[in-house]
Design a protein around this motif. Sequence first.
Motif, short mmCIF file in Angstrom:
data_model
loop_
_atom_site.label_atom_id
_atom_site.label_comp_id
_atom_site.label_asym_id
_atom_site.label_seq_id
_atom_site.Cartn_x
_atom_site.Cartn_y
_atom_site.Cartn_z
N ARG A 372 0.81 -1.22 0.00
CA ARG A 372 0.00 0.00 0.00
C ARG A 372 0.85 1.27 0.00
O ARG A 372 0.41 2.32 -0.46
CB ARG A 372 -0.94 0.01 1.21
N THR A 373 2.03 1.16 0.55
CA THR A 373 2.86 2.37 0.70
C THR A 373 3.92 2.51 -0.38
O THR A 373 4.63 3.51 -0.41
CB THR A 373 3.56 2.36 2.07
N GLY A 374 4.05 1.52 -1.28
CA GLY A 374 5.11 1.55 -2.27
C GLY A 374 4.61 1.79 -3.67
O GLY A 374 3.46 1.53 -4.01
N VAL A 375 5.51 2.31 -4.52
CA VAL A 375 5.21 2.49 -5.93
C VAL A 375 6.47 2.10 -6.72
O VAL A 375 7.58 2.50 -6.37
CB VAL A 375 4.79 3.94 -6.25
N GLU A 376 6.30 1.27 -7.75
CA GLU A 376 7.44 0.84 -8.55
C GLU A 376 7.84 1.95 -9.51
O GLU A 376 7.00 2.55 -10.18
CB GLU A 376 7.09 -0.42 -9.35
N VAL A 377 9.13 2.25 -9.54
CA VAL A 377 9.63 3.27 -10.45
C VAL A 377 10.12 2.58 -11.72
O VAL A 377 10.52 1.42 -11.70
CB VAL A 377 10.75 4.12 -9.83
N LYS A 378 10.08 3.31 -12.81
CA LYS A 378 10.48 2.75 -14.10
C LYS A 378 11.92 2.27 -14.04
O LYS A 378 12.81 2.97 -13.56
CB LYS A 378 10.32 3.80 -15.19
N SER A 379 12.14 1.07 -14.54
CA SER A 379 13.46 0.45 -14.45
C SER A 379 13.99 0.11 -15.84
O SER A 379 13.27 -0.40 -16.69
CB SER A 379 13.37 -0.84 -13.62
N ARG A 380 15.26 0.43 -16.04
CA ARG A 380 15.95 0.04 -17.28
C ARG A 380 16.78 -1.22 -17.07
O ARG A 380 17.54 -1.62 -17.94
CB ARG A 380 16.87 1.18 -17.74
N SER A 381 16.64 -1.87 -15.90
CA SER A 381 17.54 -2.97 -15.57
C SER A 381 17.41 -4.14 -16.53
O SER A 381 18.42 -4.77 -16.88
CB SER A 381 17.28 -3.44 -14.13
N ASP A 382 16.17 -4.46 -16.97
CA ASP A 382 16.01 -5.58 -17.90
C ASP A 382 16.78 -5.32 -19.19
O ASP A 382 17.45 -6.21 -19.71
CB ASP A 382 14.53 -5.79 -18.22
#
Length: 482
Positions: A372-382
């Motif tokens: 509920r408290t988190g949001v995924e940030v855009k990742s270039r890792s893949d």
Amino acid sequence: MMSGMKAWLAAGLLALTGVAGAVSPALAQTSDKAKTAAKGEAKPTQDVLIFRNGTVMYGNIVSETPRDVRFKGKISGIDFETDYPKGDILEIKRDVEMKGMASAEPAGMVKKDKNEAVDDGIGKVKYYWIELTGAVGEEISQTPIHKALLDARDAKADVVIFHLDATFVDPRSKREREEFEGDFDKLHRATAIMQVLVNDMPVDFDGNPPRMVFWVKKAMGGAAYLPLVSKEIYFHSDGKLGGIGNLDTMMKGNERVVEKQISLRLQRATGWANVGGYPEELVRAMAMRRYVLSVKFEGGKPVWIEGMPSNPGEELLTDDGEDENTDTLDALARGEGNDALTLNATLAKKLLVSKGTADSREELLSLMGLDRTGVEVKSRSDRVIKDWTRGLDNTMTQIRKLRDDLAAIRVEGDWNDRRAARSSQITKIEQIKQLLIRWGEGLSPYWMNRNGIPLTDEGEADIAALTAQQEAIKIAQQKDKR
């Protein structure tokens, strides 16, 4: 005079929003799109910029480049148009319907329906996801991991989650290795990765590194070391961590020399585990077949006992693996061997290595308190890791071709022909060296040895030996007479 006053007022209002390195309005009036909509030509929409510092702006995107967004709007009837660095922007929302609004929205707020809660991610914990699949020292290597972490830094990530599913494959047969075979010496390759996590990451994040989490599906062989530098480990229900239990059997020779080498290697491994707060006894039990370890629990916490259990309150974790204590093939096939310790989800949680068991992202985020408290940030890792893997494949193809070309060169004919041939040899070797310098960390010692690359004692490409080959060719050319 009036235009000067308006410019001064605009500058003052824009400065109040506090977007670092950019001018941003506290309020934004209806955009050109909304004006058009007010005439009945279209539904009112605006573009929305959500900044990393929490400021939200409404207006029109005029243009954008990979680095900047040119944005325009109004403040108290005063037009503005300026550029904002994309690094300052968390999210861009385009053509957001303003639901009939004819007036500006205050910066920092997002329009909500009467019965709708809009999640804009502001004020939430930002987590960044990195998938680690493949083999340690090949697909899983320090360079792509470091690049991914730099991307996490640029995304202002508060948490970095490593999902570890590493292959445990014999490089000769390409078959899946069994945990009892052990591969302790991959510590050398794992060390280069752990240095990035432990030493480089605090520097890259200006002394404020993100919360580092490992979610373990398979961490066998060299991969077993990586989670141990993190204070927060979770397991899949079928997760395993181990496969390094051959330290005391992999070396032969003088007993005193062997014991000294075992001690040095074990000291390095336990040193890394101590970073994550895991005890030396745990690493010893994972690394050595002849090490006997039992455990009892006091207040839910493990108390380690070197030796066999001496009362019913103590449990045997690993025996000495000798004679009648040698694990049977049946036990090994069931993953129940105890010559060397392999952690599964149940045992890891019981020994307080794992903080919980999750079989999906949603379960993991719930255990971490980020559902509920988190949001995924855009990742270039893949993309970073895919580019690395593709680069490795291309490098192996190029090295094989260069070695074949090198072997095909014949130093013969007249003086000019011989000189040209030697020059070509030196060039081919130099090209191989440059490929190894850039990509060598991802090439296994077995592959390099099979393809004629000289190796150091640590199993790395011996660049100095290749340079010596070039020097020998130059000397041969100097001695060659016309």
